[in-house]
Design a protein around this motif. Structure first.
Motif, short mmCIF file in Angstrom:
data_model
loop_
_atom_site.label_atom_id
_atom_site.label_comp_id
_atom_site.label_asym_id
_atom_site.label_seq_id
_atom_site.Cartn_x
_atom_site.Cartn_y
_atom_site.Cartn_z
N ARG A 46 2.98 -12.30 2.03
CA ARG A 46 2.37 -11.52 3.52
C ARG A 46 3.24 -10.83 4.78
O ARG A 46 3.62 -9.37 4.26
N LYS A 47 4.71 -11.51 3.55
CA LYS A 47 5.94 -11.19 3.97
C LYS A 47 6.31 -9.89 3.40
O LYS A 47 7.28 -8.89 3.87
N ASN A 48 5.97 -9.67 2.24
CA ASN A 48 6.29 -8.56 1.18
C ASN A 48 5.62 -7.74 0.90
O ASN A 48 6.29 -7.24 -0.27
N ALA A 49 4.34 -8.63 0.98
CA ALA A 49 3.61 -7.76 0.25
C ALA A 49 3.96 -5.70 0.62
O ALA A 49 3.21 -4.83 -0.37
N ALA A 50 4.24 -5.20 1.48
CA ALA A 50 4.10 -3.83 2.36
C ALA A 50 5.37 -3.56 1.82
O ALA A 50 5.76 -2.50 2.12
N ASP A 51 6.81 -4.13 0.61
CA ASP A 51 8.07 -4.12 1.19
C ASP A 51 7.89 -3.30 -0.33
O ASP A 51 7.55 -4.03 -1.53
N ASP A 52 7.82 -1.83 -0.97
CA ASP A 52 7.76 -1.12 -1.75
C ASP A 52 8.81 -1.41 -3.21
O ASP A 52 8.06 -1.97 -4.61
N ALA A 53 9.90 -2.18 -3.06
CA ALA A 53 10.44 -2.50 -3.74
C ALA A 53 10.37 -3.76 -4.05
O ALA A 53 10.84 -4.31 -4.79
N ARG A 54 9.74 -3.93 -3.49
CA ARG A 54 9.88 -6.13 -4.50
C ARG A 54 8.39 -5.51 -5.27
O ARG A 54 7.56 -6.95 -5.56
N TYR A 55 7.55 -4.89 -5.82
CA TYR A 55 6.89 -4.13 -6.88
C TYR A 55 8.06 -3.86 -7.87
O TYR A 55 8.82 -3.82 -8.10
N ARG A 56 7.42 -4.51 -9.35
CA ARG A 56 7.90 -4.44 -10.91
C ARG A 56 6.91 -3.98 -11.53
O ARG A 56 6.07 -4.58 -11.48
N THR A 68 4.05 -7.40 -10.96
CA THR A 68 4.54 -8.29 -10.56
C THR A 68 5.24 -7.80 -8.69
O THR A 68 5.86 -7.06 -8.34
N LEU A 69 4.73 -9.02 -7.93
CA LEU A 69 5.32 -9.09 -6.70
C LEU A 69 5.88 -9.77 -6.72
O LEU A 69 6.53 -11.29 -7.03
N VAL A 70 7.48 -9.70 -6.31
CA VAL A 70 9.07 -10.56 -5.88
C VAL A 70 9.26 -10.74 -4.76
O VAL A 70 9.37 -10.10 -4.09
N ALA A 71 9.84 -12.25 -4.85
CA ALA A 71 10.55 -12.51 -3.21
C ALA A 71 11.30 -11.87 -3.43
O ALA A 71 12.65 -11.80 -4.22
N ALA A 72 12.84 -11.94 -2.32
CA ALA A 72 14.18 -11.24 -1.95
C ALA A 72 14.34 -12.34 -2.97
O ALA A 72 15.57 -11.42 -3.56
N VAL A 96 -2.48 -4.21 -2.66
CA VAL A 96 -1.58 -5.08 -2.61
C VAL A 96 -1.34 -5.35 -1.16
O VAL A 96 -1.30 -6.02 -0.31
N LYS A 97 -0.83 -4.25 -0.94
CA LYS A 97 0.15 -2.86 0.99
C LYS A 97 -0.74 -3.58 1.61
O LYS A 97 -0.69 -3.80 3.05
N VAL A 98 -2.35 -2.83 1.23
CA VAL A 98 -3.15 -3.10 2.43
C VAL A 98 -3.81 -4.92 2.43
O VAL A 98 -3.99 -4.73 3.56
#
Length: 109
Positions: A46-56, A68-72, A96-98
């Motif tokens: 939920r916290k990271n989904a909107a941040d494009d920089a978190r996607y590999r 993949t979706l990664v945390a900070a 995922v962002k939506v």
């Protein structure tokens, strides 16, 4: 139709899938030793989904596209399915962002 999280058991462990509004799985978690840890994983999506920089944006050995979706801290929160094209993978990321930030949790444990 909005997406949802399906929280479930996998043997003695717990995991979750994020589904789009059409009920297709768009992100799958690792397996967690406790239900509470899996719930924390959902909160991390939920916290990271909107941040494009978190996607590999990645490619498998056979050329299939996935992400993949990664945390900070760089830890993987979830992994997508395999896609036949990068355009389809990018649509998965947008889904995922939506659906990630507001998806309801359906507890099937």
């Amino acid at each position: 139709m909005s997406g949802d999280y399906i929280l479930k058991r996998s043997g003695e462990q717990f995991m979750f899938n994020l589904r789009a509004g059409n009920h297709q799985v768009i992100l799958s978690s690792q397996r967690y030793a406790s239900k509470a840890s899996a719930q924390q994983g959902i909160e991390s999506v939920r916290k990271n989904a909107a941040d494009d920089a978190r996607y590999r944006r990645l490619a498998a050995k056979d050329g299939s596209a996935y992400f993949t979706l990664v945390a900070a801290n760089g830890e993987i929160i979830g992994t997508s399915e395999m896609y036949t094209t990068t355009a389809a993978r990018d649509k998965g990321i947008e889904s995922v962002k939506v659906n990630g930030p507001d998806g309801v949790v359906k507890d099937e444990t």
